[in-house]
Design an enzyme around this catalytic site. Structure first.
Site, PDB file in Angstrom:
ATOM      1  N   SER A 206       0.847  -1.192   0.000  1.00 58.41           N
ATOM      2  CA  SER A 206       0.000   0.000   0.000  1.00 58.41           C
ATOM      3  C   SER A 206       0.883   1.242   0.000  1.00 58.41           C
ATOM      4  CB  SER A 206      -0.961  -0.038   1.191  1.00 58.41           C
ATOM      5  OG  SER A 206      -2.004   0.908   1.033  1.00 58.41           O
ATOM      6  N   ASP A 414      -8.419  -6.189  -5.226  1.00 62.43           N
ATOM      7  CA  ASP A 414      -8.099  -5.122  -4.261  1.00 62.43           C
ATOM      8  C   ASP A 414      -9.240  -4.109  -4.212  1.00 62.43           C
ATOM      9  OD1 ASP A 414      -6.977  -2.872  -2.880  1.00 62.43           O
ATOM     10  OD2 ASP A 414      -4.978  -3.581  -3.413  1.00 62.43           O
ATOM     11  N   HIS A 451      -6.915  -6.167  -0.580  1.00 60.17           N
ATOM     12  CA  HIS A 451      -5.848  -5.189  -0.395  1.00 60.17           C
ATOM     13  C   HIS A 451      -4.725  -5.745   0.480  1.00 60.17           C
ATOM     14  CE1 HIS A 451      -3.869  -1.429  -0.487  1.00 60.17           C
ATOM     15  NE2 HIS A 451      -4.049  -1.155   0.793  1.00 60.17           N
TER      16      HIS A 451
END
Length: 522
Positions: A206, A414, A451
């Site tokens: 991320s 995601d 994610h």
């Protein structure tokens, strides 16, 4: 004879205990001696030997730096229920504040194993707007024998308000906090162990993925191997695309789907695209090959859970579409079919932009009261890009020349960062540097993974082991065997394949066994 032997053994035992005590005292002293190390711009707040045992949060944990909740928070992978206290090996803990500028207040921590150091350094990345030290990831690295470090990137709190009126803090968040933590950590490792780490690795997802790409472009010699998961780079573009989608959805009142509508949508998409990889398993191997038109679900008569209204069809189109400037430049790709059960924006109509708005109003306009209704994709992105927090470089030749290995990965499902942008970045590097860069750069797209982790796909794989074998032994990953785990039980294994290859079923055997799949371009 028995008495004499006993005395000899007792004496040997006492000598061993004395030697052990001396070694422990020596180790503890070597940690405490770091207090005398003078590094310009570095202020130590703690230098201590921490005994093996259950994790004890630092004193500033209540201020957002960590604590039990933080240690059990997986970071960018999503929330998780509270877990039992984690056991950590004995380590030398260094907590410090870095002040490379007059307005910098960068917190960092470095943990170094007292025993069984593997000779390596692993720095872990952040999520979102950072603002905390990534203690859970540090704990995992420490248990595996690494000296490990993390930084809060120079502020506390999970939003962009720190950047209002503080240009130096923007630089710290963008790149300086990470690089300076690397530099100071390596110096402290050398001071503690009397040797440099043999290899240095970055492990982030991320925002940690964005930090990874910034590092390999700005400071290609910092790391030997880099794991860049679901990179939020360019950060500005990701957030601007979110604002643009929010504005489009606001113009489409009545477009929110019910949970039943979303489930029907998911079922219809799987019916069309699930078998494209040769097996029906609830996963779409390559969503870019899934050409699903949501208009096919338009209600022909009375509305129901199994069909979509015209407004709901428009909502799906907005979510799946790339966000583009007036000139046609892709600011960020759309969400991919197959992950719609987790796409929250399908189920509600926003009334204002979310957390990404700070990238526009603060990093761009330096105005907390800037009216989002004035947002213009083309001009506002260009303005916020001047903050300089992102990298747009696709020539990574210096990192390659350093001998670095870069492993990119992203989940196709995601729900936070649409994955197509990572594919586009990878393709842009090949276009810049040549079509075959597989000796140092590989991308692994994970079907069904959300994610950074989670979802229906095989999201569990030992990333550090892969990057280590590649960098240290020259064994490039032809595939990565990954698992899907539920309640501690492995339910399925599947090979992850270097993009653009996908896992293709061989035609026989259990579809839950990775051995019955091969990697191929399909």
């Amino acid at each position: 004879m028995r008495t004499s032997a006993f005395v000899i053994r007792l004496s040997a035992g006492l000598c061993g205990l004395a030697a052990l005590a001396l070694a422990q005292t020596s180790t503890q002293n070597s940690c405490e001696n770091l207090k005398s190390v003078s590094i310009p711009g570095v202020e130590f707040s703690a230098v201590e030997t921490v005994a093996a045992g259950a994790y004890q949060p630092p004193a500033r944990a209540g201020l957002g730096a960590g604590g039990p909740a933080a240690l059990n928070n997986p970071g960018p992978g999503g929330a998780r229920a509270a877990a039992p206290p984690q056991m950590l090996p004995a380590h030398c803990r260094v907590a410090a504040t870095l002040r490379p500028s007059s307005d910098s207040d960068i917190k960092m921590e470095l943990w170094m194993p007292v025993e069984n150091w593997n000779g390596k350094f692993e720095m872990v990345g952040n999520g979102g707007w950072a603002g905390i030290i990534s203690f859970p990831q540090m704990a995992a690295a420490l248990r595996d024998g690494y000296a490990t470090a993390s930084t809060d990137t120079g502020h506390e709190g999970g939003n962009g308000m720190f950047a209002l009126g503080h240009p130096e803090k923007i630089v710290d968040f963008g790149w300086r906090a990470v690089h300076d933590t690397v530099v100071q950590s390596k110096a402290l490792i050398k001071a503690y162990y009397k040797e440099n780490p043999k290899y240095s690795y970055w492990n982030g997802c991320s925002t940690g993925g964005r930090q990874a790409l910034v590092e390999v472009t700005k400071f290609p010699d910092d790391f030997d191997g880099v794991l860049a998961g679901a990179p939020a780079n360019p950060h500005i573009h990701l957030h601007a695309a979110g604002v643009e989608r929010s504005k489009e959805l606001m113009k489409n009142p009545g477009g929110a789907l019910s949970e039943a509508n979303v489930e029907a949508l998911h079922k219809a998409i799987l019916a069309k695209c699930d078998a494209l990889d040769g097996v029906k398993d609830g996963l779409i191997g390559d969503p870019t090959k899934c050409h699903f038109d949501p208009a096919s679900m338009l209600c022909k008569g009375e509305e129901s859970d199994g069909c979509l209204t015209s407004a709901q069809v428009e909502t799906v189109k907005i979510e799946f579409a790339d966000v583009k400037t007036q000139k046609g430049e892709i600011i960020w790709t759309g969400y991919e079919p197959g992950g719609e059960l987790q796409y929250a924006a399908l189920k509600s109509t926003p009334t204002q932009p979310g957390g990404g708005w700070d990238s526009i109003r603060i990093l761009g306009h330096q105005d907390a009261d800037y009216d989002f209704r004035k947002f213009d994709l083309d001009t506002d992105v260009a303005l916020a890009d001047k903050s300089g927090i992102d990298t747009h470089t696709t020539d990574l030749a210096p990192f390659k020349a350093h001998g670095g290995k870069l492993l990119l990965y992203h989940g196709w499902a995601d729900q936070a960062i649409p994955p197509g942008n990572t594919v586009n970045f990878y393709s842009a590097v090949l276009q810049t540097m040549g079509p075959d860069q597989s000796d140092w750069l590989r991308l692994f797209m994970v079907p069904g993974m959300q994610h950074c982790a989670g979802g229906q796909g095989t999201d569990q794989f030992n990333k550090m082991a892969v990057i280590e074998r590649w960098r240290e032994d020259g064994k490039a990953p032809a595939q990565i065997v990954a698992s899907h785990v539920t309640n501690g039980q492995v339910e399925m294994t599947r090979p992850l394949c270097p993009y653009p290859q996908v896992a293709v079923y061989k035609g026989s055997g259990l579809t839950t066994d990775a051995g019955n799949f091969t990697c191929a371009v399909r």
